[in-house]
Each structure stands twice: as C-alpha cells, then as structure tokens.
Enzyme design. Structure first.
Site, mmCIF file in Angstrom:
data_model
loop_
_atom_site.group_PDB
_atom_site.id
_atom_site.type_symbol
_atom_site.label_atom_id
_atom_site.label_comp_id
_atom_site.label_asym_id
_atom_site.label_seq_id
_atom_site.Cartn_x
_atom_site.Cartn_y
_atom_site.Cartn_z
ATOM 1 N N HIS A 38 0.824 -1.216 0.000
ATOM 2 C CA HIS A 38 0.000 0.000 0.000
ATOM 3 C C HIS A 38 0.856 1.263 0.000
ATOM 4 O O HIS A 38 0.375 2.342 -0.356
ATOM 5 C CB HIS A 38 -0.985 -0.008 1.181
ATOM 6 C CG HIS A 38 -0.391 0.280 2.523
ATOM 7 N ND1 HIS A 38 -0.067 -0.704 3.432
ATOM 8 C CD2 HIS A 38 -0.073 1.452 3.135
ATOM 9 C CE1 HIS A 38 0.406 -0.149 4.535
ATOM 10 N NE2 HIS A 38 0.422 1.149 4.372
ATOM 11 N N ASP A 68 0.427 -7.681 1.509
ATOM 12 C CA ASP A 68 0.698 -6.243 1.575
ATOM 13 C C ASP A 68 2.200 -5.988 1.646
ATOM 14 O O ASP A 68 2.696 -5.235 2.488
ATOM 15 C CB ASP A 68 -0.010 -5.602 2.772
ATOM 16 C CG ASP A 68 -0.030 -4.073 2.687
ATOM 17 O OD1 ASP A 68 0.408 -3.525 1.654
ATOM 18 O OD2 ASP A 68 -0.468 -3.430 3.662
ATOM 19 N N SER A 138 4.573 2.921 7.855
ATOM 20 C CA SER A 138 4.253 1.717 7.092
ATOM 21 C C SER A 138 5.419 1.303 6.209
ATOM 22 O O SER A 138 5.995 2.124 5.495
ATOM 23 C CB SER A 138 3.026 1.950 6.212
ATOM 24 O OG SER A 138 1.862 2.099 6.988
#
Length: 362
Positions: A38, A68, A138
């Site tokens: 992402h 992911d 992230s």
C-alpha cells in the site's frame, strides 16, 4: 542494544519511499528494499532516499496484495551493517523497536513490546505491538533488541492509542524466497489464486492462472497520470528541466533546488498556486538597510515578491489557476529559480542574513 544504538547501527538500511499519493518507509534486506504494497500504491516506479542515498527513482519489482508487501530494486548502496531477518520465534512481551519516517519525519525510532505475537486478521497472523507507529511508518522494520527484523510495520487501528500491527518476518522470508526463485522482476501475486505472476504474461489485466481481474496490474500499466492544472504545472516544471518525478512531494506539491536555493510549489484547494523559496533568516544587524533593499526590489520586480515571515525571508511567485497559462507559469517560475539562487547570496553577504537549517542536512 538500546534503541539509540540500534538506530545508529542500522540507519543506512532505512529507506524513505515517496509516491504522488503518500510517503512511507522501507528497509534493505537480502539485496532488495522491502516495504508495504500500500506504500507503493500500485506504481511501477517510486522515489526513494536514505541517509547515504540521494533522492532518486527506483523500480517496484514485486507487488503482493495478499501479504501487503512490495520489493523495490536496490541501487548501489554501501551498507556497513546490513539488516537480517530474524529466525527466532517472537513471543508475547518481547521488546521491539519500530523504525521509519512517520509523517515524513526522518528516522524516528520508538520502542515497545509485543502485546500479542499471533493476532489473527483475516488469513494472516500479525504481531500486535504497543510501540508508537503512525502514517509514514508503514513498510519500516520492526526490530528486536539484537537489531534483527522481526516484522514489517503495516497498519494501526484508528482512534486507538499505540495499537499497531506488523507483518511477521516469516511471511517476508516466504515472499523473498519465492520471488528470488523465479529470477525475474516485475512480479505480481494474484490475490485470488495467490500464484506469482510475471507481469508480461498478463493480458487484459487478468490473472493468466485463474482469470480474476487484477487491479494492481491495471494501476501499474497506467501509472500516475495528472490532469488539469496539476498536469499544466508539471508540464511547466519539465520545460524548466526539472525532473518532475523527483520533485513531486504529493499530487499538488513539488520541491526542487536551484543552486543553493530550495523552491517549493504548492497548488491549494482555493485555486492559488504559490511558489516560494526560503532564502535565509533575518540578520541581527543592518535590518533597516535590508528592509529598504527588499522594498526597492519589490517595486522593480515583475512576477516576484519578497516577504518576511517571522524570522524567514522568502521570495515568492503567486498566481491563480484560472490565470495560469504555460507561458505565464514558465516565465514566473523561471524568474523565481534564477532570482532565488542569486538573492540568498546577496542577503547573506551584504546584510549578514544567515542560511536556514534544512532537514536534509541532518
């Protein structure tokens, strides 16, 4: 190792990842940059930078919507202390350190514990941690006290304090081994049948194994395509020999340098486009003489304007989107580029102004 030692030892492995949509983190392990899928936003090319790595474009060579995860091609980079994936079981209560670039702030490290080592979310197990992670973390590594990677910081629960989740290291090892076994790049994992697919074998954006539509294949094929005023601004920047991909901070923000000048371009929702350069900080002496000089220049300028914001001296070019044309924008930005690189030196040398400290100098 304590948190400070971990950060100092492995800082060259920590990568900042930028796209037009967001910024995130990544880390070097086994010859690639690991991050979240992402974070790369379905793009084939992103912008990366690190402590010893100049901001540059890099190819996304693996995109895995199931885990992911994404892998980015690693440019030549000398790393004295490489990171390694852990091979030991993570247990509840283990001490961990989350490293990354939250909100674009460089090299932040927070420590905490593993609240639960096998929190099931969907089909995947995650490490639930109380180390503070925020947007921008992230894709960054979660390290144990030996400096080994035990996970990839992946998501947080909104409105929950210090409740974060990291993808465990064994999923990363599995993905790395499968990717390297193919000895190919541009690989997508199908979210339905979970096979690894070579991008060149995909037709009509469908998985050749199970036939499901792969949105990530379409996103990678189309890439980022600005429109309207944003596209016009980027056309102008390109005409001024500015690499738009490297300059792009977001979909409506760009940053570039001209000599010693740092120039920001922002397109606001109100329709105002502001290009400005923070030239220097106010001097302690010669203030009246400098004011006279700035006012005199403002009277003679076309397109540009000096301003003072608290301690900062700024040179700006402003235009409304409804008035922006290619010719007007190119002329204004070109003048700002040349003037900013000239006047920062004049204000420093003639009036004793001081150079501002910048984030990339640390």
């Amino acid at each position: 190792m304590n948190t400070q030692t971990i950060l100092q030892t492995y800082i060259n492995n920590i990568i900042q990842v930028n796209t037009p949509y967001s910024s995130g983190s990544g880390f070097v392990v086994d010859g690639v940059i690991v991050t979240n899928a992402h974070v790369v936003s379905g793009l084939k090319e992103v912008v990366i930078s690190a402590k010893t790595l100049k901001r540059q474009k890099a190819a996304v060579i693996y995109d895995d919507q199931v885990l992911d995860l994404a892998f980015i091609a690693l440019p030549p980079l000398n790393i004295e202390n490489p990171l390694h994936l852990s091979s030991k079981e993570v247990r509840d209560g283990d001490l961990v350190v989350a490293v990354g670039h939250p909100y674009g702030l460089n090299y932040s490290a927070t420590e905490g514990i593993v609240s639960k080592a096998d929190r099931l979310e969907g089909e995947l197990e995650y490490l639930q941690i109380d180390a503070a992670i925020n947007p921008g973390n992230s894709g960054g590594p979660l390290l144990n006290k030996k400096g080994e990677v035990v996970g990839v910081n992946t998501f947080i629960l909104l409105n929950a304090q210090n409740l974060g989740f990291a993808l465990p290291y064994y999923y990363v090892r599995e993905a790395l081994d499968a990717f390297k076994a193919l000895n190919k790049t541009n690989i997508i994992r199908c979210f339905s049948c979970k096979n690894l697919i070579e991008e060149e074998t995909i037709e009509n954006d469908c998985c050749p194994r199970c036939g499901v539509k792969l949105n990530v294949a379409k996103e990678r094929r189309l890439g980022y395509r600005p429109s309207g005023t944003v596209a016009l601004i980027e056309k102008i920047l390109s005409a001024l020999h500015i690499d738009v991909t490297l300059a792009r901070e977001s979909q409506r923000s760009w940053k570039f340098t001209q000599g010693s000048a740092h120039i920001n371009v922002n397109y606001f929702e109100s329709g105002v486009i502001v290009a400005d350069a923070l030239l220097c900080n106010m001097p302690k002496e010669n203030i009246e003489e400098m004011y006279d000089y700035l006012l005199e220049k403002n009277d003679s300028f076309n397109y540009l304007q000096f301003a003072i914001n608290e301690n900062s001296i700024i040179l700006s070019y402003l235009i409304i989107d409804s008035s922006l044309t290619f010719e007007e924008g190119k002329r204004g930005l070109e003048r700002l580029k040349l003037a900013a690189n000239r006047y920062d030196d004049i204000l420093i040398n003639q009036f004793g102004a001081t150079r501002p400290k910048r984030e990339d100098e640390f």
